[in-house]
Design a protein around this motif. Sequence first.
Motif, mmCIF file in Angstrom:
data_model
loop_
_atom_site.group_PDB
_atom_site.id
_atom_site.type_symbol
_atom_site.label_atom_id
_atom_site.label_comp_id
_atom_site.label_asym_id
_atom_site.label_seq_id
_atom_site.Cartn_x
_atom_site.Cartn_y
_atom_site.Cartn_z
ATOM 1 N N ALA A 75 -91.359 54.350 71.812
ATOM 2 C CA ALA A 75 -91.281 53.898 70.592
ATOM 3 C C ALA A 75 -91.968 54.378 69.427
ATOM 4 N N GLN A 76 -91.790 53.859 68.575
ATOM 5 C CA GLN A 76 -93.005 54.079 67.961
ATOM 6 C C GLN A 76 -93.737 53.069 66.790
ATOM 7 N N GLN A 77 -95.100 53.617 66.540
ATOM 8 C CA GLN A 77 -96.618 52.791 67.093
ATOM 9 C C GLN A 77 -96.453 52.185 65.760
ATOM 10 N N ASP A 78 -96.637 50.323 66.363
ATOM 11 C CA ASP A 78 -96.891 49.988 65.719
ATOM 12 C C ASP A 78 -98.395 48.445 66.366
ATOM 13 N N ASP A 79 -98.899 48.513 65.502
ATOM 14 C CA ASP A 79 -99.958 47.604 66.558
ATOM 15 C C ASP A 79 -100.372 45.967 66.087
ATOM 16 N N ASN A 80 -98.753 45.619 65.350
ATOM 17 C CA ASN A 80 -98.261 44.517 65.592
ATOM 18 C C ASN A 80 -97.215 43.820 66.170
ATOM 19 N N ASN A 81 -96.066 45.182 67.059
ATOM 20 C CA ASN A 81 -96.103 44.819 68.323
ATOM 21 C C ASN A 81 -96.000 45.598 69.612
ATOM 22 N N TYR A 82 -96.838 44.924 70.594
ATOM 23 C CA TYR A 82 -96.612 45.550 71.476
ATOM 24 C C TYR A 82 -96.906 44.685 72.910
ATOM 25 N N PHE A 83 -96.431 45.133 73.645
ATOM 26 C CA PHE A 83 -96.412 45.437 75.349
ATOM 27 C C PHE A 83 -98.129 44.819 75.861
ATOM 28 N N GLN A 84 -98.515 43.919 76.495
ATOM 29 C CA GLN A 84 -99.761 43.170 76.926
ATOM 30 C C GLN A 84 -99.771 43.088 78.216
ATOM 31 N N LEU A 85 -100.463 43.393 79.706
ATOM 32 C CA LEU A 85 -100.576 43.304 81.082
ATOM 33 C C LEU A 85 -101.634 43.063 81.715
ATOM 34 N N SER A 86 -101.870 41.875 82.038
ATOM 35 C CA SER A 86 -103.346 40.901 82.062
ATOM 36 C C SER A 86 -103.338 40.656 83.638
ATOM 37 N N PRO A 87 -103.778 40.979 84.556
ATOM 38 C CA PRO A 87 -103.899 40.720 85.844
ATOM 39 C C PRO A 87 -105.435 39.851 86.077
ATOM 40 N N ARG A 88 -105.489 38.552 86.475
ATOM 41 C CA ARG A 88 -107.018 37.935 86.746
ATOM 42 C C ARG A 88 -106.890 37.459 88.360
#
Length: 589
Positions: A22-35
């Motif tokens: 994908a092309q870089q875009d700070d507004n569209n992204y995935f994030q993974l959060s273990p807790r």
Amino acid sequence: MKNLLKLLLIVFVFASAFTTNAQQDDNNYFQLSPRIGYDFPSYNNNTPYIDYNGGLDLGLSLDYYWNWFGLGFDFDYIKNKPENTYPTDNLYDPTGSTLLNTFNVTEDNITRVFYGIGPNFQFRSQSRKFTTEFNTRFGLSSIKGGRTYLESTAPVVPLNFHAGYDASSVFTFKGQVRFTYFLNDNFGINAGAYYMRHFGAEEMFDTPLGVSAAYLPVVEGSSITGQPINIADSSDPQLREEPCDCDISSVGVFAGITYKFNKKEKEDVCEVCGEDHMPRCCATCGCGVTVTARDKYTDQILPFTDVVLEDLDGNIVQSGTTNSYGVVVFNDVTADNLIVKGKLYDVSLEDVTILKDEFDACKKDGNSIQKVLKYGDLNFILIGGVVECNSDKGIQGVDITLRDTTIPGQKNTLSDSMGDFIFHLKQASTFLLNGNKDGYFSNEVTVTTNDYDRDSSLFIDFEMCVNPCGQSIKLDNIIFNLAKWDILPASKPDLDYVIKLMEDNPTIKVEMSSHTDSRGGNDYNQDLSQKRAQSTVNYLVNAGISRDRLIARGAGETELLNRCADGVQCAENEHTINRRTEFKVVCIN
């Protein structure tokens, strides 16, 4: 646990594949959060004598965001344990004759596994370091375990029983708030809380016992000695044969880490060469040059540093300013011998050179050329701000004067549109700072660098304030004896403050006003306040202040600050508020 590991592996492979293409875009992204967290449950199964204790929560969130809105998936593994609270102290069998003192108890853990999906909403700070997320999830849960059984063993008397749960596909809602602080572009730490509710979690039915839940009520009786005892009443056993489809709810708190999958930048195309060249470079299009500005002594990054690339003839090839991380990137720099120069607040940084041969290495390994500019000046940088006193409103166009206490001379600057200003201060010195603007006045304040070490800090943050002319300022320590107007020793520090203010601002006049409370006659209060105001003026004149710059004003009881007028019953502390001395600065343009 094996299914959880498989899930983590699938999520990581999917997110990695996405970021690769994908092309870089700070507004569209995935994030993974273990807790990891702690869950506080509430089981609404109408079964007394059982408490459900809190327990471990292991969770994982995968979210995709389109700016402030997103879609997320949650997995939770929660373990709780029931606790049998049936009163076994001083407990007798149903006949009331035999003390029950040996028991057998079963308390099986309950595990809840939740899978859910739903919308996200987030608020990001301007720096993008802080985010607040509101997540809602709808999904299914499996709830298993929780069998609880208590019986006396000598004699054998069943006392309390609950069959537990073996429910699958229980509809579940979860609401969650999460706060995240990003340590860099990818990694962050988070903390938050959630509410979860399982709707209609069916209990198990125990075939051998023929019930889902049962217990013997405890009644109060008397022993042979007449002392009160507890008796397990078998005459009225409480049995529930039909399993209850009851709700289970819980709240929890957690902390964890967040990994943001920033999308990789799409490689630019060199139109002349007809090939991809960033970060690799081609002969015609040139290479990238990354410049970082740092302080030589503290290694602190330097944002807002002006940087230029010059050829050996002094021609500027490219120019830019470092960002908040102290970095500026120049793209498509043509191969040549270059000089990198920098300047921070009119002070030059130490030059570095780029040799033409370094561009050959860029073409070979595909990495941009990295250079560091060092700020070697030994002086501190005072980052100042001027605001209106008792507010955070920055004042533009204030003439700021800086004087060294040991060397004659002064420096001047004007505050910018935000009220900010800059000065360079030498080490181990003391300076006097004053601000002036039409309609405002200020005290002279002291700034010292003796308390700072240049090896550990470059910047000194400082804020000063200016007062608007015509504003009344209360002097808290100007007090007089009853029915007197003599200046008392306790009043002198406040009056000396006014003297210093007038010496620092020779173009202002000062009105000294004295006020009384409403007690006493109006004429008497007016005369007394005028004499007190005149006493303060005389003190200032005796200290060298011209009488032409002073106004004595007795206000009597005409300017009360509260409700305590004539005829109104007030406490002494309310009257005290009205007995005051104020001064008002009159600026002369």
